[in-house]
Design an enzyme around this catalytic site. Structure first.
Site, short mmCIF file in Angstrom:
data_model
loop_
_atom_site.label_atom_id
_atom_site.label_comp_id
_atom_site.label_asym_id
_atom_site.label_seq_id
_atom_site.Cartn_x
_atom_site.Cartn_y
_atom_site.Cartn_z
N HIS A 72 7.58 -33.23 -36.50
CA HIS A 72 6.74 -34.09 -35.66
C HIS A 72 6.42 -35.39 -36.36
O HIS A 72 6.04 -35.39 -37.53
CB HIS A 72 5.43 -33.37 -35.31
CG HIS A 72 5.65 -32.31 -34.28
ND1 HIS A 72 5.46 -32.54 -32.95
CD2 HIS A 72 6.11 -31.05 -34.40
CE1 HIS A 72 5.79 -31.45 -32.28
NE2 HIS A 72 6.19 -30.52 -33.14
N PRO A 295 -10.54 -28.73 -41.10
CA PRO A 295 -9.15 -28.69 -40.61
C PRO A 295 -8.68 -30.02 -40.02
O PRO A 295 -7.51 -30.18 -39.72
CB PRO A 295 -9.16 -27.60 -39.54
CG PRO A 295 -10.54 -27.08 -39.44
CD PRO A 295 -11.45 -27.88 -40.31
N LYS A 299 -4.96 -30.51 -43.99
CA LYS A 299 -4.61 -30.67 -45.40
C LYS A 299 -4.74 -29.41 -46.26
O LYS A 299 -4.18 -29.34 -47.35
CB LYS A 299 -5.52 -31.76 -46.04
CG LYS A 299 -5.32 -33.15 -45.47
CD LYS A 299 -3.96 -33.68 -45.85
CE LYS A 299 -3.65 -34.98 -45.15
NZ LYS A 299 -2.22 -35.28 -45.13
#
Ligand code: RFL
Length: 388
Positions: A72, A295, A299
């Site tokens: 992505h 979140p 990472k």
């Protein structure tokens, strides 16, 4: 008896460390509280940075990931029903994320570890760390058949997550702990629903943030910002879907959210925690045991993999040549990346949530508008998001 590296915790951090050590011929033992089935089916992260994938590939650990993961390079900010795409890949050297569920990463790491002859003990309880500030540390635990066991170690890797025993074994005051509550709560939802999007969606709605994350062709993750102190019981499935439909709606479009069976719902408290230094004596903390991050920005697992790589390199140098410099700089090298990730995650948290404080809310809005409109701001986002 030869002393071995004792690793507590078989998450991404502990299993990566174990694999890299075995590859270099350094014996180790991993102790895991859960069963094999538990660690192989525990859904959490799903977005992996290109550097982490490269590291896994360099050590022969990314075979299935490279075949099956989706790549992505763009995400979408949906603001009051209007879509703004950010093509972060083109803004940062063509680099992309890999979407591959964390439990699949763990499955691959475990099968490689076992194929390399790795020693792992599942379902252990009452793990204790001994002599961590001496050259002869040890681990004791109760095995699944009730026997108390002991392992003489050279070094200890504390990779047992935020609630594990390793960090708590450091004497009070010997390390500094930084904790920050962001004052935001998310309801995190995992559903057996195919993704309704080809890219991650961060939606800003007057009622709060909503996110649509990608996991696989059959499972998707969603987030809803909820009032602090809210509980899962307040969120029956019908209400979850109604709220997701509302906050993710796209104006003047026939875009639709596909529903599915909800398989996990939990409240996530946005908080950060960092331990400095990430070591004490012969105990080296890695992954969530040393630092947790919201979140937002995806990472946590990436940092865990980086810690494991840095620690493995340091231990390998020490075992081969007695060179301690890698062990001495371990914490500093990891923390530089950890704080950079914390800064980026905080930057995003501020941007995608509306603060109850109207002035701050406007600042967050201005930050997002700048990101959408400005190459420089989008460049900062791209570099940090896809992984510096
Ligand atoms: P883990 O994965 O928690 O593994 C620790 C292991 O240690 C075991 N353990 C013990 N074993 C023996 N004795 C004890 N006393 C023990 N105590 C615990 C546990 O059973 C477990 O097997 O830590 P590790 O390896 O440091 O990995 C960290 C990551 O799991 C974490 O940072 C990520 O999941 C965070 N995260 C995300 N990170 C990303 O990079 N990208 C993402 O997209 C992403 N999404 C997420 C996330 C975390 C989430 N949750 C649930 C907090 C999405 C969510 C919803």
């Amino acid at each position: 008896n030869q002393r071995v590296v004792g690793i507590v915790g078989a998450g991404p951090a502990g299993l990566t460390l174990g694999n890299l050590l075995l590859e270099a011929g350094i014996p180790c033992v991993v102790l895991e509280r859960g069963t094999r089935e538990y660690i192989e089916t525990r859904p959490r992260a799903g977005v992996i940075e290109h550097r982490a994938v490269q590291m896994l590939a360099d050590h022969g650990l990314a075979g299935r990931l490279l075949q099956e993961a989706d790549r992505h390079g763009a995400c979408e900010f949906r603001v009051n029903g209007e879509a703004h795409e950010v093509d972060y890949s083109s803004l940062y050297e063509g680099q992309t994320h890999y979407v591959y569920p964390q439990q699949e990463v763990v499955k691959d790491l475990l099968s490689n570890y076992l194929a390399r002859g790795g020693d792992i003990r599942f379902s252990v309880t009452d793990v204790e760390l001994h002599g961590i500030d001496t050259p002869e540390p040890a681990l004791t635990w109760t095995s699944s058949d009730g026997r108390r066991e002991r392992l003489e170690c050279s070094f200890l890797g504390g990779a047992d997550g935020f609630h594990g025993v390793s960090r708590r074994s450091i004497p009070p005051g010997a390390v500094q702990e930084f904790t920050y509550q962001h004052g935001i709560e998310w309801l995190s939802i995992l559903a057996e629903a195919p993704p309704s999007t080809h890219k991650v969606i961060y939606a800003l709605h007057p009622d709060g943030f909503a996110g649509h994350m990608l996991r696989s062709s059959t499972v998707s993750r969603y987030y809803l910002q909820v009032p602090t102190d809210d509980t899962v019981d307040n969120w029956p499935d019908d209400r979850v879907w109604a709220e997701l439909h509302k906050r993710l709606a796209l104006r003047d479009s026939d875009w639709k959210l596909t529903e599915g069976r909800i398989i996990e719902k939990r409240i996530l408290d946005m908080r950060s925690h960092v331990v400095e230094p990430m070591c004490y004596g012969r105990l080296y903390l890695l992954g969530d045991a040393a630092h947790i991050i919201t979140p937002v920005g995806a990472k946590g697992m990436n940092l865990a993999l980086h810690d494991a790589e840095v620690l493995a390199d340091a231990l390998i140098s020490y075992h081969r040549t007695g060179d301690e410099s890698g062990l001495r700089s371990y914490s500093e090298v990891c923390l530089r990346r950890v704080w950079r990730a914390q800064e980026f995650s905080q930057w995003m948290v501020f941007m995608i949530h509306r603060s109850p404080e109207p002035f701050l809310s406007r600042l967050g809005q201005a930050r997002l508008e700048h990101l959408i409109a400005s190459g420089a701001s989008a460049g900062y986002f791209a570099q940090n998001y896809v992984g510096p």
